[in-house]
Write a protein that holds these residues in place. Structure first.
Motif, PDB file in Angstrom:
ATOM      1  N   GLY A   1       9.443  10.237 -14.256  1.00 54.44           N
ATOM      2  CA  GLY A   1       9.342   8.820 -13.887  1.00 54.44           C
ATOM      3  C   GLY A   1       9.050   8.630 -12.418  1.00 54.44           C
ATOM      4  N   ARG A   2       8.579   9.688 -11.769  1.00 54.44           N
ATOM      5  CA  ARG A   2       8.382   9.636 -10.313  1.00 54.44           C
ATOM      6  C   ARG A   2       7.032   9.000 -10.007  1.00 54.44           C
ATOM      7  N   VAL A   3       7.042   8.024  -9.101  1.00 56.34           N
ATOM      8  CA  VAL A   3       5.797   7.352  -8.749  1.00 56.34           C
ATOM      9  C   VAL A   3       5.856   6.973  -7.265  1.00 56.34           C
ATOM     10  N   THR A   4       4.764   7.176  -6.568  1.00 52.61           N
ATOM     11  CA  THR A   4       4.742   6.821  -5.148  1.00 52.61           C
ATOM     12  C   THR A   4       4.271   5.367  -5.016  1.00 52.61           C
ATOM     13  N   PRO A   5       4.516   4.738  -3.871  1.00 51.61           N
ATOM     14  CA  PRO A   5       4.019   3.373  -3.704  1.00 51.61           C
ATOM     15  C   PRO A   5       2.509   3.280  -3.889  1.00 51.61           C
ATOM     16  N   GLU A   6       1.780   4.266  -3.384  1.00 50.56           N
ATOM     17  CA  GLU A   6       0.319   4.256  -3.523  1.00 50.56           C
ATOM     18  C   GLU A   6      -0.080   4.317  -5.002  1.00 50.56           C
ATOM     19  N   GLN A   7       0.622   5.166  -5.742  1.00 44.99           N
ATOM     20  CA  GLN A   7       0.327   5.270  -7.187  1.00 44.99           C
ATOM     21  C   GLN A   7       0.666   3.963  -7.900  1.00 44.99           C
ATOM     22  N   LEU A   8       1.779   3.354  -7.505  1.00 48.60           N
ATOM     23  CA  LEU A   8       2.170   2.098  -8.155  1.00 48.60           C
ATOM     24  C   LEU A   8       1.133   1.006  -7.881  1.00 48.60           C
ATOM     25  N   GLU A   9       0.595   0.996  -6.669  1.00 48.99           N
ATOM     26  CA  GLU A   9      -0.460   0.021  -6.362  1.00 48.99           C
ATOM     27  C   GLU A   9      -1.709   0.275  -7.211  1.00 48.99           C
ATOM     28  N   THR A  10      -2.027   1.546  -7.410  1.00 50.67           N
ATOM     29  CA  THR A  10      -3.183   1.858  -8.266  1.00 50.67           C
ATOM     30  C   THR A  10      -2.916   1.412  -9.703  1.00 50.67           C
ATOM     31  N   LEU A  11      -1.703   1.648 -10.187  1.00 45.95           N
ATOM     32  CA  LEU A  11      -1.364   1.207 -11.548  1.00 45.95           C
ATOM     33  C   LEU A  11      -1.512  -0.309 -11.658  1.00 45.95           C
ATOM     34  N   ALA A  12      -1.104  -1.020 -10.592  1.00 49.43           N
ATOM     35  CA  ALA A  12      -1.227  -2.481 -10.592  1.00 49.43           C
ATOM     36  C   ALA A  12      -2.704  -2.881 -10.656  1.00 49.43           C
ATOM     37  N   ASP A  13      -3.524  -2.217  -9.854  1.00 51.76           N
ATOM     38  CA  ASP A  13      -4.965  -2.530  -9.861  1.00 51.76           C
ATOM     39  C   ASP A  13      -5.571  -2.277 -11.240  1.00 51.76           C
TER      40      ASP A  13
END
Lengths: 176, 700
Positions: free
Chosen positions: B55-67
């Protein structure tokens, strides 16, 4: 095949929304999704019920080539409701093609938003004159300044940049 | 290698070949499932599952998921009980672009669905929890990396789930419900794990059994590989409902299963990655605080923040840099909007040391929050509508997608969860605030919502009365996530879907009335017994006729009549033998070789044509029980088994592989390459014929 813009999101401000608005919109979508003529004509896939979320697309109709819904956002402590219309972009061989498609998408979007609010459960809501346009880059993206220029030419309306998370977003002002 | 751009190119080519009718529906379905692309209940749209180990996610990855949620889905990210993220209503044609954008931020969706090793889960507080034996993050990540794309995990009859827990008593790791569940344990200062095998929920739930009470940490990767080999070799492949590993463990008995695993373990060739990957994963998982650990000011702990602090925040284990906390962000139904995900990424950077984990109860944990920063964190979360309190209360309801999007859904799990969510904010607020009550909901018996583990669990079903069918929920009572999910709830009867919220309120009243001092909800229910509870719930089990009460024939949050419609689920995946995948790869490489030839790209043409023949040869060798992970010599073994042996493969065609291997990939003569592509094509055709013949022989 060139794709300059892969998707357009249109947000039309709505006045008069309250706590029950999302549920009322879902009622309309539930009816639409079981209307065979509408399903066939609009390519309706289903509705998405996100009314449990405080913001975002709390009521959404998903169709093959567009999404239509009511979306809430919180800005400076105020809650705003908007009709959201999303449309997938097709092939755009030239910038002229793109400008034409954007103008048509705007007209279609406005029509879809009006049709939604014309449904009796939602007829107490009013659509504002403004619109926010968010453009998603395609395989051959254009710079934001060029998109703004094309959007202005296509609509004859002043174009103001808007900060909106991702994509390139503009607010269209009133026609001069 | 975690991400592999070349396999995304291969996905795109295979999708195009499937559209052109060159790849069968069956093979393509399992192929896309192994990229996490799952057909929704609604025809023509996909759910894209995004695998995030631990379940590990970086802020950058989370922003990409949002996009990606905004660009390709419906602007909502759904967190699953396996610490994945799912996007819904994705067009299949958009998947390659979506996968490429994920790859750019170091995320692969490979083996997120299908008959494969699913996302490796672990405690969201691993590494910072005061109660854990030691940090298990390194091992969990090493397992995820090691088994990803591993040849020994490509021929399963069903999915395979692994979890790593930091302690024996906690409720986070859920080791006992997994195919392999590991529980950290120190023995005389040495790191090791209790190893459990053969657990699972679903229609036939089974508690994992202890294979080894303790095994040193460095032996876990080879053990997992040996277990995978045993499952691939002996697991059921034809009867889908008996194909999970729990049935194999049951069939062989624990001792028999252990004997098979140990024999396989002895056969395994030594793999330097066993130790290298573990060391690298530990280094990658090691976290340092992003800011000094300022202390929490107790005077700040009032009002909304006070409730958030009590119910959502927990202190991390002591650290030399000061006081740190974790804060759980409670997501209704596991959902957050793209805008909220971007806000969360920003908040994690500003207040949480940029450390984010998704949890098995469908929420988000921010780690390394300095105590003094908690009030500001809460204020920032409130601004983004993410500051709900109650992570340890009944309000924290888990629910699978159910009939909203899943083909297997029978009743609306999310509809019931949303109805309860609303009731817990109003009307049933006191029930929702209870810290001694948990609720989990699945839309069908398969238990993706983990209903067996809740104090009150609901599993979707239906009941016919005359010409009409009503949605109902089977009620399970007495399950518990504590002790790694060691207690499953038992069914007590089916209640009308519409009345399920009243059932929760009734059971709460019953508990308060009947409990003995210090008695927990599951114990009270067990003591009262099924007969008594069934009598208590009788009024909710009655389904009046449609004419009498049409509302009983509508599911929660639905304004239209219920229609039972259960499709063929993709969750089990089609059983496609590893050989068929290798043959498909061979076909694709012949195609790629042809394209390269057309473009005058000699090195690429040479490589693809050779690899096409190798893949086809390996496909046939896999039918003789040879495992690629044994590092056998393809040419020698192919000659031995298929040319010299029974002569099943035409010797002249077999020679094409030997000739190409001798020439290698340095051929630049386009005329020779043209011949080589033709030879590769003939070789692959012959392999398909031989495979079909072998299959026919097996069927007989």
């Amino acid at each position: 095949m060139r794709t300059l813009v892969s998707r357009i999101d249109l947000r039309f401000p709505v006045h008069g929304a309250d706590a029950s608005t999302a549920d009322r919109a879902l009622e309309v979508f539930a009816r639409w999704r079981t209307d065979p003529e509408r399903v066939e004509r609009d390519g309706i896939v289903d509705l998405a019920d996100y009314a449990h979320l405080p913001v975002g697309p709390r009521a959404l109709l998903v169709a093959r080539s567009f999404h239509l819904g009511l979306e809430w956002s919180r800005e400076a402590g105020h809650t705003r409701a908007r009709v959201l219309v999303r449309e997938r972009g097709g092939a755009q061989e030239s910038e002229a093609d793109l400008a034409r498609w954007m103008a048509e998408a705007l007209a279609r979007g406005r029509h879809r938003a009006e049709a939604l609010l014309a449904e009796p459960p939602l007829s107490d809501l009013r659509l504002g004159p403004e619109v926010e346009v968010q453009l998603w880059p395609g395989a051959e993206p254009l710079p934001a300044s060029r998109l703004a220029g094309l959007l202005g030419e296509a609509t004859g309306r002043p174009v103001h940049p808007v900060a909106n998370g991702a994509g390139v977003a503009f607010r269209l002002g009133a026609r001069a | 290698m975690l991400v592999d751009e070349a396999e995304i190119d291969a996905f795109e080519t295979t999708l195009a070949r499937h559209r052109a009718g060159q790849v069968s529906e069956k093979v393509f379905t399992e192929y896309r499932l192994r990229f996490g692309t799952y057909g929704q209940r609604q025809e023509g749209v996909q759910m894209q599952r995004i695998k995030l180990p631990l379940g590990r996610v970086t802020p950058e990855q989370l922003e990409t998921l949002a996009d990606l949620a905004d660009h390709y889905a419906d602007s909502v990210l759904h967190v699953t009980t396996r610490q994945d993220v799912q996007l819904h209503f994705v067009a299949l044609d958009d998947v390659p672009a979506l996968l490429r954008r994920l790859a750019r931020v170091g995320i692969t969706t490979r083996e997120a669905c299908g008959n494969a090793v699913r996302n490796v889960t672990a405690c969201a507080r691993a590494g910072v929890c005061p109660g854990e034996a030691f940090d298990t993050g390194g091992l969990a990540y090493a397992i995820a990396r090691y088994l990803l794309r591993h040849p020994d995990t490509q021929d399963f009859g069903r999915k395979f789930k692994i979890s790593v827990s930091g302690c024996a008593d906690g409720a986070c790791g859920l080791a006992r419900i997994h195919d392999i569940g590991l529980v950290a344990k120190l023995r005389e200062g040495a790191r090791g794990y209790a190893v459990y095998v053969g657990g699972g929920l679903g229609a036939v739930p089974r508690q994992a059994e202890c294979l080894y009470p303790w095994l040193p940490e460095e032996q876990i990767l080879p053990l997992a590989q040996a277990v995978a080999r045993v499952f691939a070799r002996l697991g059921e492949k034809r009867i889908r409902s008996r194909a999970r590993m729990k049935f194999l463990v049951q069939r062989l008995g624990l001792d028999g299963f252990r004997a098979e695993v140990e024999a396989e373990r002895r056969r395994l060739p030594e793999d330097p990655r066993w130790s290298a990957l573990l060391a690298a994963a530990k280094a990658e998982m090691a976290e340092t605080p992003g800011a000094p650990g300022t202390p929490l000011d107790p005077a700040a702990a009032g009002g909304d923040f006070g409730r958030f602090l009590v119910h959502n925040c927990r202190r991390q284990r002591p650290h030399p840099d000061g006081e740190y906390w974790t804060a759980k962000v409670l997501l209704p139904l596991g959902d957050l909007t793209a805008g909220q995900a971007r806000a969360l990424a920003r908040i994690a950077r500003e207040h949480g040391g940029a450390r984010i984990r998704l949890t098995a109860d469908q929420n988000v944990v921010l780690r390394w929050v300095p105590g003094g920063a908690l009030p500001a964190l809460h204020a920032a979360l409130a601004e983004a509508d993410l500051a709900r309190w109650g992570a340890d209360t009944a309000r924290n309801v888990s629910a699978c997608p159910g009939t909203d999007t899943c083909k297997l859904g029978i009743a609306s799990s999310r509809g019931l969860a949303a109805t309860l969510d609303a009731a817990f904010q109003d009307g049933l607020a006191a029930t929702g605030a209870r810290t001694d009550l948990s609720i989990k909901i699945s839309g069908c018996p398969n238990s993706c919502g983990q209903h067996h583990l809740a104090h009150i669990g609901f599993s979707g079903s239906s009941k016919r009365r005359g010409d009409h069918v009503a949605p109902v929920f089977q009620v399970f009572l007495g399950g518990d996530t504590r002790h790694n999910g060691a207690r499953y709830g038992l069914p007590v009867g089916k209640v009308a879907a519409r009345r399920a919220p009243e059932v929760v309120a009734h059971l709460e009243r019953l508990y308060l009335r009947e409990r003995r001092e210090g008695e927990a909800f599951p114990d009270t229910m067990e003591r009262l017994g099924k007969k008594r509870i069934a009598a208590e719930l009788a009024e909710y089990m009655r389904i009046p006729s449609y004419e009498e009460a049409p509302e009983y024939y509508r599911d929660n949050r639905q304004s239209f009549d219920y229609v039972r419609s259960v499709g063929v689920g993709e969750c089990a995946g089609e059983v496609v033998a590893a050989a068929e995948f290798m043959l498909e790869e061979a076909e694709r490489r012949v195609f790629e070789a042809g394209v390269a030839l057309e473009e005058g790209d000699a090195p690429s043409c040479a490589a693809h044509s050779l690899e096409a023949m190798r893949a086809a040869a390996d496909a046939l060798l896999s039918t003789r029980g040879l495992l690629k992970s044994d590092g056998y010599d393809t040419l020698a073994e192919f000659r031995r088994h298929f040319v010299e042996g029974d002569g099943a493969f035409h010797a002249g065609t077999a020679h094409y592989l030997e000739k190409a291997a001798k020439e290698g990939e340095q051929v630049t003569d386009l005329a020779r390459l043209r011949v080589r592509v033709e030879e590769a094509s003939l070789f692959v055709d012959e392999a398909n014929v031989v495979y079909a013949r072998l299959l026919g022989a097996q069927v007989k």
